[in-house]
Design an enzyme around this catalytic site. Sequence first.
Site, PDB file in Angstrom:
ATOM      1  N   ASN A 259      78.809  12.599  34.400  1.00 34.84           N
ATOM      2  CA  ASN A 259      79.793  12.656  35.472  1.00 34.84           C
ATOM      3  C   ASN A 259      79.124  12.859  36.825  1.00 34.84           C
ATOM      4  O   ASN A 259      79.068  11.935  37.639  1.00 34.84           O
ATOM      5  CB  ASN A 259      80.797  13.777  35.179  1.00 34.84           C
ATOM      6  CG  ASN A 259      81.987  13.734  36.100  1.00 34.84           C
ATOM      7  OD1 ASN A 259      81.960  13.099  37.142  1.00 34.84           O
ATOM      8  ND2 ASN A 259      83.047  14.413  35.717  1.00 34.84           N
ATOM      9  N   ASP A 260      78.585  14.035  37.033  1.00 35.72           N
ATOM     10  CA  ASP A 260      78.049  14.323  38.359  1.00 35.72           C
ATOM     11  C   ASP A 260      76.879  13.425  38.741  1.00 35.72           C
ATOM     12  O   ASP A 260      76.694  13.116  39.907  1.00 35.72           O
ATOM     13  CB  ASP A 260      77.625  15.793  38.425  1.00 35.72           C
ATOM     14  CG  ASP A 260      78.818  16.716  38.204  1.00 35.72           C
ATOM     15  OD1 ASP A 260      79.910  16.367  38.691  1.00 35.72           O
ATOM     16  OD2 ASP A 260      78.671  17.748  37.542  1.00 35.72           O
ATOM     17  N   VAL A 261      76.097  12.985  37.733  1.00 32.53           N
ATOM     18  CA  VAL A 261      74.920  12.184  38.057  1.00 32.53           C
ATOM     19  C   VAL A 261      75.277  10.749  38.435  1.00 32.53           C
ATOM     20  O   VAL A 261      74.418   9.977  38.846  1.00 32.53           O
ATOM     21  CB  VAL A 261      73.897  12.168  36.900  1.00 32.53           C
ATOM     22  CG1 VAL A 261      73.350  13.555  36.670  1.00 32.53           C
ATOM     23  CG2 VAL A 261      74.486  11.581  35.646  1.00 32.53           C
ATOM     24  N   VAL A 262      76.557  10.368  38.297  1.00 32.13           N
ATOM     25  CA  VAL A 262      76.971   9.046  38.744  1.00 32.13           C
ATOM     26  C   VAL A 262      78.048   9.150  39.815  1.00 32.13           C
ATOM     27  O   VAL A 262      78.743   8.191  40.106  1.00 32.13           O
ATOM     28  CB  VAL A 262      77.497   8.176  37.568  1.00 32.13           C
ATOM     29  CG1 VAL A 262      76.378   7.863  36.595  1.00 32.13           C
ATOM     30  CG2 VAL A 262      78.652   8.846  36.850  1.00 32.13           C
TER      31      VAL A 262
ATOM     32  N   ALA B  40      80.062  20.521  37.197  1.00 31.44           N
ATOM     33  CA  ALA B  40      79.964  21.149  38.503  1.00 31.44           C
ATOM     34  C   ALA B  40      81.343  21.332  39.134  1.00 31.44           C
ATOM     35  O   ALA B  40      81.477  21.891  40.205  1.00 31.44           O
ATOM     36  CB  ALA B  40      79.076  20.327  39.423  1.00 31.44           C
TER      37      ALA B  40
END
Lengths: 473, 105
Positions: free
Chosen positions: A399-402, A440
Amino acid sequence: MQLLAVIYIIAAVTFILGLKMLSHPATARKGNLIAAAGMAIAIIGTIFLYEHDGRNLHNYTWMFAAIIIGSAIGTLAAKKVKMTAMPEMVSLFNGMGGACAALISISEFQDIGIEAAPGLHINILPEGGQSRLLIILLGLIIGSVSFAGSIIAWGKLNSRIKDFAFKGQHLLNILLLIAILFVAAYLVFNINDGNFYLFYFVFAASLLYGILFVFPIGGADMPVVISLLNSFTGVAAACGGFLYDNKAMLTGGILVGSAGTLLTVLMCKAMNRSLTNVLIGSFGASAATTGTKKEHGAYKEISLSDAAMVMAYAHKVMIVPGYGLAVAQAQHACHDLEKLLAEKGVDVKYAIHPVAGRMPGHMNVLLAEADVSYDNLLEMEEANEEFSSTDVVLVLGANDVVNPAAKNDPASPIYGMPILEVELAKTCIVNKRSMKPGYAGIENDLFFRPKTSMLFGDAKKVLQDLIGEIKNM
Amino acid sequence: MGTILHWISSNQQMIYIVILMIFLGVEVIGRVPSVLHTPLMSGANAVHGVVIIGAIIVMGKAESDNYLALILGFLAVVLGTVNVVGGFVVTDRMLEMFRNKKTKN
């Protein structure tokens, strides 16, 4: 005693060699074993050859009982732990080391009292007593902070403990730290039988500080914190080295302290953030307020059969794994899908974000477990170059890394973090369990983009169903 | 001031070790690929388990009737062993997976 000196030298060399080899993929495993062998001879040597006041050590029954119990717990825990829970495990082990250092300090403090005070007067420390007390206090403070912090980090990683922050927390932390250091310094210079109980104040306050220190830090930053606490414990071990004039402890401790600090900085770099930002930033806490305000359009779903079709007829598929894959233990299913697609002539690669999952390298370890070939794992820079020529990106529980907010929303708490630019690909299929925000706690705009379609469900189940669909085609 | 100078001069060797190890630690893992961050952290975690030597000394020098020291030492040895043994085993488990795949290629 002379033999023991040789043993300690050998142990120190194995620690250095071990860490050196651990930082290269080809030699890593051997390096770990070499360090372990060095540790084993150091332990055995200490048990049988160490002399205290010209006498060998005793209490062997107790000692061996403790070692057997510890080994059993350690081995079982390490063997049983699931790959997903690996980061928690490291944190927990680290906490044990910190607690060990703190207990050594407490025990040695009793001895200072006894040596100096037959008549209950410990205001006159023995020769060198002051520096000894200083080292004991340092070991106590660092060890306790490391222990308490690691336990909190462990709790946060397996979601037993929720993020929690209140106003003025950082100020309280700083005041507490100053109080600890002040009382410790006071003790070193003015200890007597009337105030030695302050030692236990330092102990309790350090534990509290460890808790408060980790509490406000967002769960997504736990790896960095664990790495930092890891180097703390190294320094605590080095304090033991000073205490017993033991060069093996000193070498190992400082080596880990320094390497651990560098590793912490490297991890921060991978997220494009500074260490202060991680420690003071209160990542998770501030995210809740910034993320949800924006209006989002609707997202669209894709059916299993459509998803299977799109992938089977693509030229190039890029899989972006994240923590969701780890939770669902879907690495094997993922590898099966990859093999199946490869048989159909599809070029399948994995795009690995350096901080995907709960720890840097987490995804690599996980996919390695499923026998995914090393050559198919692309690091972030390589992957970002290839996205524009990719037909389908399959995001599995990442999620957060994209999250494009890292690139274009300066208000976002993850702004500035390098991401996998999956938007460059022709289509993007995102598998998630629900629309809930990621670890996050930030909303992800990607899910509402026109090129993106959602495929809800547990990663393992979805992958197995996809495999079934493709096989039936 | 005098005490500090005295302490430094009487602990020269130790201080040299500290300084050299700080630089060595940085040097040793300077160019580690991000793939190995987790195993390296875990391996370093096991190495600082060397603190167990201190625990063994505490335990081993305690008088057999000094129960406080015995209990503290016992706990410290147990915790230290968990750190060392668990740390190395867990690291080995992680790295084992890397190696399997390497030999296949």
